[in-house]
Design a protein around this motif. Structure first.
Motif, PDB file in Angstrom:
ATOM      1  N   LEU A  36       0.871  -1.176   0.000  1.00 40.85           N
ATOM      2  CA  LEU A  36       0.000   0.000   0.000  1.00 40.85           C
ATOM      3  C   LEU A  36       0.913   1.232   0.000  1.00 40.85           C
ATOM      4  N   PRO A  37       1.487   1.584  -1.152  1.00 42.19           N
ATOM      5  CA  PRO A  37       2.545   2.592  -1.185  1.00 42.19           C
ATOM      6  C   PRO A  37       2.133   3.972  -0.711  1.00 42.19           C
ATOM      7  N   ASP A  38       0.848   4.279  -0.702  1.00 40.54           N
ATOM      8  CA  ASP A  38       0.399   5.606  -0.257  1.00 40.54           C
ATOM      9  C   ASP A  38      -0.009   5.628   1.215  1.00 40.54           C
ATOM     10  N   LEU A  39       0.160   4.498   1.912  1.00 40.62           N
ATOM     11  CA  LEU A  39      -0.221   4.430   3.312  1.00 40.62           C
ATOM     12  C   LEU A  39       0.672   5.331   4.166  1.00 40.62           C
ATOM     13  N   LYS A  40       0.048   6.229   4.898  1.00 42.88           N
ATOM     14  CA  LYS A  40       0.770   7.083   5.837  1.00 42.88           C
ATOM     15  C   LYS A  40       0.600   6.512   7.250  1.00 42.88           C
ATOM     16  N   VAL A  41       1.602   6.685   8.071  1.00 37.30           N
ATOM     17  CA  VAL A  41       1.577   6.142   9.428  1.00 37.30           C
ATOM     18  C   VAL A  41       1.562   7.313  10.402  1.00 37.30           C
ATOM     19  N   GLN A  42       0.357   7.820  10.657  1.00 36.71           N
ATOM     20  CA  GLN A  42       0.178   8.987  11.514  1.00 36.71           C
ATOM     21  C   GLN A  42      -0.946   8.711  12.508  1.00 36.71           C
ATOM     22  N   ASP A  43      -0.782   9.226  13.710  1.00 37.89           N
ATOM     23  CA  ASP A  43      -1.771   9.051  14.778  1.00 37.89           C
ATOM     24  C   ASP A  43      -1.996   7.553  15.014  1.00 37.89           C
ATOM     25  N   THR A  44      -0.984   6.913  15.565  1.00 37.20           N
ATOM     26  CA  THR A  44      -1.005   5.458  15.699  1.00 37.20           C
ATOM     27  C   THR A  44      -1.000   5.013  17.161  1.00 37.20           C
ATOM     28  N   SER A  45      -1.431   3.781  17.360  1.00 36.83           N
ATOM     29  CA  SER A  45      -1.285   3.113  18.654  1.00 36.83           C
ATOM     30  C   SER A  45      -0.904   1.667  18.393  1.00 36.83           C
ATOM     31  N   GLU A  46      -0.157   1.072  19.321  1.00 40.86           N
ATOM     32  CA  GLU A  46       0.284  -0.315  19.196  1.00 40.86           C
ATOM     33  C   GLU A  46      -0.327  -1.147  20.312  1.00 40.86           C
ATOM     34  N   TRP A  47      -0.557  -2.408  20.014  1.00 42.91           N
ATOM     35  CA  TRP A  47      -1.293  -3.277  20.943  1.00 42.91           C
ATOM     36  C   TRP A  47      -0.776  -4.701  20.810  1.00 42.91           C
ATOM     37  N   MET A  48      -0.831  -5.451  21.908  1.00 45.01           N
ATOM     38  CA  MET A  48      -0.499  -6.874  21.894  1.00 45.01           C
ATOM     39  C   MET A  48      -1.548  -7.629  22.693  1.00 45.01           C
ATOM     40  N   GLY A  49      -1.964  -8.790  22.178  1.00 47.08           N
ATOM     41  CA  GLY A  49      -2.952  -9.603  22.870  1.00 47.08           C
ATOM     42  C   GLY A  49      -2.592 -11.074  22.808  1.00 47.08           C
ATOM     43  N   HIS A  50      -3.349 -11.889  23.568  1.00 44.28           N
ATOM     44  CA  HIS A  50      -3.046 -13.311  23.735  1.00 44.28           C
ATOM     45  C   HIS A  50      -4.143 -14.172  23.116  1.00 44.28           C
ATOM     46  N   ARG A  51      -3.914 -14.641  21.889  1.00 39.28           N
ATOM     47  CA  ARG A  51      -4.875 -15.575  21.304  1.00 39.28           C
ATOM     48  C   ARG A  51      -4.781 -16.915  22.032  1.00 39.28           C
ATOM     49  N   PRO A  52      -5.908 -17.535  22.377  1.00 34.44           N
ATOM     50  CA  PRO A  52      -5.876 -18.860  23.017  1.00 34.44           C
ATOM     51  C   PRO A  52      -5.771 -19.946  21.959  1.00 34.44           C
ATOM     52  N   ALA A  53      -4.632 -20.640  21.911  1.00 37.68           N
ATOM     53  CA  ALA A  53      -4.357 -21.569  20.817  1.00 37.68           C
ATOM     54  C   ALA A  53      -4.228 -22.996  21.316  1.00 37.68           C
ATOM     55  N   LEU A  54      -4.824 -23.910  20.589  1.00 36.97           N
ATOM     56  CA  LEU A  54      -4.704 -25.344  20.834  1.00 36.97           C
ATOM     57  C   LEU A  54      -3.867 -25.977  19.732  1.00 36.97           C
TER      58      LEU A  54
END
Length: 416
Positions: free
Chosen positions: A340-358
């Protein structure tokens, strides 16, 4: 309607699975108490990629073992196993590899697709029931391939979709930009999956489900669940860390990866691991996307959701307590800007979560094998949102003593 002598239900976990179950049970006439240490939707369901992914794919296959060295040494790869966590996860990993045997793989695919083929209809029904059909998009998803070699490497997945009757269309060249003009013209191939819809805001969905359940008479209790025990009068008690006790005829354990601790205390350990997932929410992306986009080779998605564009996915195996490594979502953003060459990265937040995997990729949707009146709804991995309404319907059928429309044997808690 529920039997009058069997109407009280406690649901542990207020993510998309628990909230869906609470709503479904409450509207069937049960008296539900929904329990979570946080407000509904603030856990792993908050940051999922908002995708209704009907194209089920098993996590392990016959050649998975060949990828292990790369997973250990490449922190920017689609799967990263932190070396320090490798000894602890080894038993789970051996089961994961065993699930990729050809004889077992077809069984897993049949089970997963038994849920996938009804998931979209169940979600549509659930959204109508809570008065929020607008939360689901009309557009589907584009799987993109930067090269012909990437496309060829994913042909087995296309064969799986064809085998189970999923609709898709292979696109090339200008047809790709017709559907999604923001994509780079360097993308060689794409597969349009029109039924793989998205949710416009997954957190808002959970809130609306919990609110709808409460409006119908359900209660919400905030607290950390310590244990579950069966009383002599046939009722079950949910014990909280603060000393409170919640008694109910039935208890549903839908606390994601944390369900494993409650299961261990009940004497039926389940091999739940956390597949840590990351996202970057971009609120000023400078582009507008119609479709969600998945890049299978890089194992991540870009989805227009929650008022912006979300870039996320990948898997990190590092347990519940290790600090987040936010290099991972930044790698995904760099990959996203490539397609997505025109994607700008402004006003961002980062997050991490725990998927429950079997280890075998398919969830546990099952009565307890040890304690009457207790049910499990956990281990949905990457498909918690996709299977939320279907899981709610199946659990509600089991609680009510109604024959389920799906064979639940593959999802039993004691299959390991």
């Amino acid at each position: 309607m529920a039997n009058e002598t069997n109407k009280t239900v406690a649901v542990v976990g207020a993510g998309v699975i628990g909230a869906s179950i609470a709503f479904e049970l409450q509207r069937r006439g049960f008296q539900v108490t929904l329990i979570d240490k946080s407000e509904p939707g603030r856990g792993t369901s908050y940051g999922n990629m908002a995708s209704i992914a009907l194209d089920f794919a098993a996590g392990s296959g016959p050649s998975t073992w060949k990828k292990l060295p790369r997973w250990l040494i490449d922190p920017e790869g689609p799967v990263w196993l932190r070396p320090s966590y490798a000894p602890k996860i080894l038993p789970w990993f051996l089961r994961f590899l065993a699930a990729g045997r050809p004889s077992r793989l077809r069984e897993i695919e049949d089970a997963g697709m038994s849920l996938s083929k009804i998931a979209l209809g169940d979600i549509s029904t659930m959204l109508d029931a809570i008065g929020a059909p607008e939360l689901m998009t009309e557009e589907g998803c584009l799987a993109i391939y930067e090269t012909e070699a990437e496309f060829d490497a994913d042909r087995s997945h296309l064969e799986l979709m064809r085998r189970y009757g999923l609709e898709f269309e292979v696109l090339s060249n200008g047809a790709i930009q017709y559907y999604e003009p923001t994509l780079s013209p360097k993308v060689a191939k794409a597969v349009l999956m029109p039924d793989n819809k998205s949710i416009r805001d997954p957190y808002k969905l959970v809130v609306k489900l919990a609110d709808a359940a409460k409006a119908a008479g359900a209660n919400f209790v905030s607290g950390q669940v310590k244990s579950v025990e069966r009383k002599s009068d046939g009722k079950t008690a949910v014990l909280l860390e603060n000393g409170n006790r919640i008694e109910a005829e039935k208890v549903i354990l839908a606390a994601g990866v944390h369900t494993r601790f409650l299961a261990e205390a009940l004497g039926e350990p389940i091999p739940l691991e956390t597949e840590r997932g990351y996202h970057t929410q971009i609120m000023q992306p400078g582009i507008s996307m119609r479709y969600s986009v998945i890049w299978p080779h890089r194992a991540f998605m870009v989805t227009p959701t929650a008022g912006g564009i979300r870039v996320g996915g990948n898997v990190e195996l590092a347990g519940l307590t290790a600090a987040p490594d936010f290099r991972r979502p930044r790698v995904l953003v760099r990959h996203a800007q490539r397609i997505l060459p025109d994607l700008k990265v402004q006003d961002t937040s980062e997050w991490m979560g725990h998927r429950p995997a079997l280890p075998d990729t398919i969830p546990i949707i099952s009565p307890s094998s040890k304690l009457p009146g207790v049910f499990y709804a956990t281990g949905h991995g990457h498909l918690g949102l996709t299977y939320s309404a279907t899981t709610a319907r199946l659990i509600a059928d089991m609680v009510a003593g109604v024959k389920t429309s799906v064979d639940i044997k593959p999802f039993r808690v004691n299959r390991y």
